[in-house]
Enzyme design. Sequence first.
Site, PDB file in Angstrom:
ATOM      1  N   GLN A 187      26.376 -48.741 -11.525  1.00 50.38           N
ATOM      2  CA  GLN A 187      26.677 -47.524 -10.771  1.00 50.38           C
ATOM      3  C   GLN A 187      27.539 -46.584 -11.622  1.00 50.38           C
ATOM      4  O   GLN A 187      28.583 -46.981 -12.130  1.00 50.38           O
ATOM      5  CB  GLN A 187      27.392 -47.891  -9.456  1.00 50.38           C
ATOM      6  CG  GLN A 187      27.649 -46.720  -8.533  1.00 50.38           C
ATOM      7  CD  GLN A 187      26.366 -46.080  -8.004  1.00 50.38           C
ATOM      8  OE1 GLN A 187      25.411 -46.750  -7.664  1.00 50.38           O
ATOM      9  NE2 GLN A 187      26.338 -44.762  -7.962  1.00 50.38           N
ATOM     10  N   LYS A 214      21.913 -49.841  -1.581  1.00 49.82           N
ATOM     11  CA  LYS A 214      20.828 -50.289  -2.467  1.00 49.82           C
ATOM     12  C   LYS A 214      20.612 -51.790  -2.317  1.00 49.82           C
ATOM     13  O   LYS A 214      19.473 -52.264  -2.211  1.00 49.82           O
ATOM     14  CB  LYS A 214      21.158 -49.943  -3.923  1.00 49.82           C
ATOM     15  CG  LYS A 214      21.044 -48.459  -4.222  1.00 49.82           C
ATOM     16  CD  LYS A 214      21.679 -48.092  -5.554  1.00 49.82           C
ATOM     17  CE  LYS A 214      21.727 -46.583  -5.732  1.00 49.82           C
ATOM     18  NZ  LYS A 214      22.578 -46.159  -6.855  1.00 49.82           N
ATOM     19  N   ASP A 263      16.935 -48.103 -13.907  1.00 48.62           N
ATOM     20  CA  ASP A 263      17.269 -46.677 -13.822  1.00 48.62           C
ATOM     21  C   ASP A 263      16.509 -45.867 -14.878  1.00 48.62           C
ATOM     22  O   ASP A 263      16.484 -44.638 -14.816  1.00 48.62           O
ATOM     23  CB  ASP A 263      18.776 -46.473 -14.044  1.00 48.62           C
ATOM     24  CG  ASP A 263      19.537 -46.391 -12.731  1.00 48.62           C
ATOM     25  OD1 ASP A 263      18.923 -46.022 -11.714  1.00 48.62           O
ATOM     26  OD2 ASP A 263      20.739 -46.685 -12.736  1.00 48.62           O
TER      27      ASP A 263
END
Length: 300
Positions: A99, A55, A122
Site C-alpha cells: 500500500q 481489498k 499492481d
Amino acid sequence: MADAKLIDGKAFAMGLRERVAAGVADLVGKGGPKPGLATVLVGADPASQVYVRSKGKLAVELGMASFDRKLPAETTEQELLAVIAELNADPAINGILVQLPLPKHIDTAKVLLAIDPAKDVDGFHPINVGRLGSIAPGAVLDFPVPCTPLGVTMLLQDALGSLAGCNAVVVGRSNLVGRPVAQLLLRLDCTVTITHSRTRDLPALCRQADILVVAIGKTEFVRGDWIKPGAAVIDVGINRIPTTEGKSRLVGDVAFAEAQKVAGHLTPVPGGVGPMTVACLMYNTLQAARRVAGLPYVAV
Ligand code: NDP
C-alpha cells in the site's frame, strides 16, 4: 442531441467480480492453487487501513486467500525488504500489494523493484512496465497491468466494442494512470496522443478525440466545449470538494453536466472508473495464480 450514455462502472465492476469468483472456483475445482493476495501496510494511515482491509475482504469474498501484513511506521527499509522476500518465496501467495504511500524513510522504488514481477499485481515493477511498453498490437496481456488503466480500457471496450482506429487523447502522463492507459489504448489500435501540463492548446487537441481519458486531479478542468460531439469520455479524476451544507462530495476532472450534453458515452464520478480499480486487482491476482498453474490467460 441526446444526453451521453452513462458508463456504469459500478455495475461492470460487480460483473467482473462475479466472473473472477467463477474463475477462482474453476481453478480450484481443477486442482489448481487457491489464489492468494498479500497486502502490506506500513504505518497506521486511516485511509490506507481502510483500502487494505477492503481489498483483503474482497479477495476472501471471491474465494481467494488473503494475507495481511501490518508493519509499524518505524519499520526500516531493510525490514520491509525482508518481508517482501518472504512473500516472494511463499507459494501460497500469488499477488503482493504494497500500500502506497510508504513512510518517507523508505525508498518506494527500491521496494517495488524487490517484488517478484510474477506477483506484482499492481503492475508497477519495471519489468512489467517494460512489457507493457513493448507489447505488440493486440497481443495477450500475459503479465500484470496497472489496475486503474486496465479498468479504463475494459469499460471502453464494453461501451464501444472495437477501438481500432479511434483517435484517443489521454490527459495526464503519470506512471500510475496516463502512461499505462496510453500503452493499453495503443495495444488496442487507437491513435494515441498523450497530453500534460505543458501541452499547448489542450482544448483543441481534446476536440479531436473520439476517446478522451482524463486523469489530472483537477476539479472539472475539462469543459463541455472541449469535447467532440459523440466522443467517449472517461473521467479518472477523484476530487473532494466542499458542499454548501458544510459536507463534501466527490467530483471528477471533467465538468460532468456540460460533458453529458456533448459526449456519446461518459463515466460518472463516483461510480465510473473508481470501482474498477479493486476489481482489476482481483482479476490480476487470479491471472497470476493461473500462470503459476501453467494455465493460459483467460479473458473473464
Ligand atoms: P498525478 O498528479 O500523478 O499526475 C497528474 C497528471 O496530470 C500529470 O501528468 C500532470 O502533468 C497532468 N496535469 C496536471 N495539470 C494539468 C493541466 N492543467 N493540463 C494538462 N495536464 C495536467 O495524478 P494521477 O495520475 O495519480 O491521478 C490523476 C487523477 O486520477 C487524480 O484525481 C487521482 O485521484 C485519480 N485516480 C483515480 C483512480 C481511480 O481508481 N479512479 C486511481 C488513481 C488515480 P505533468 O506531468 O506535466 O505535471
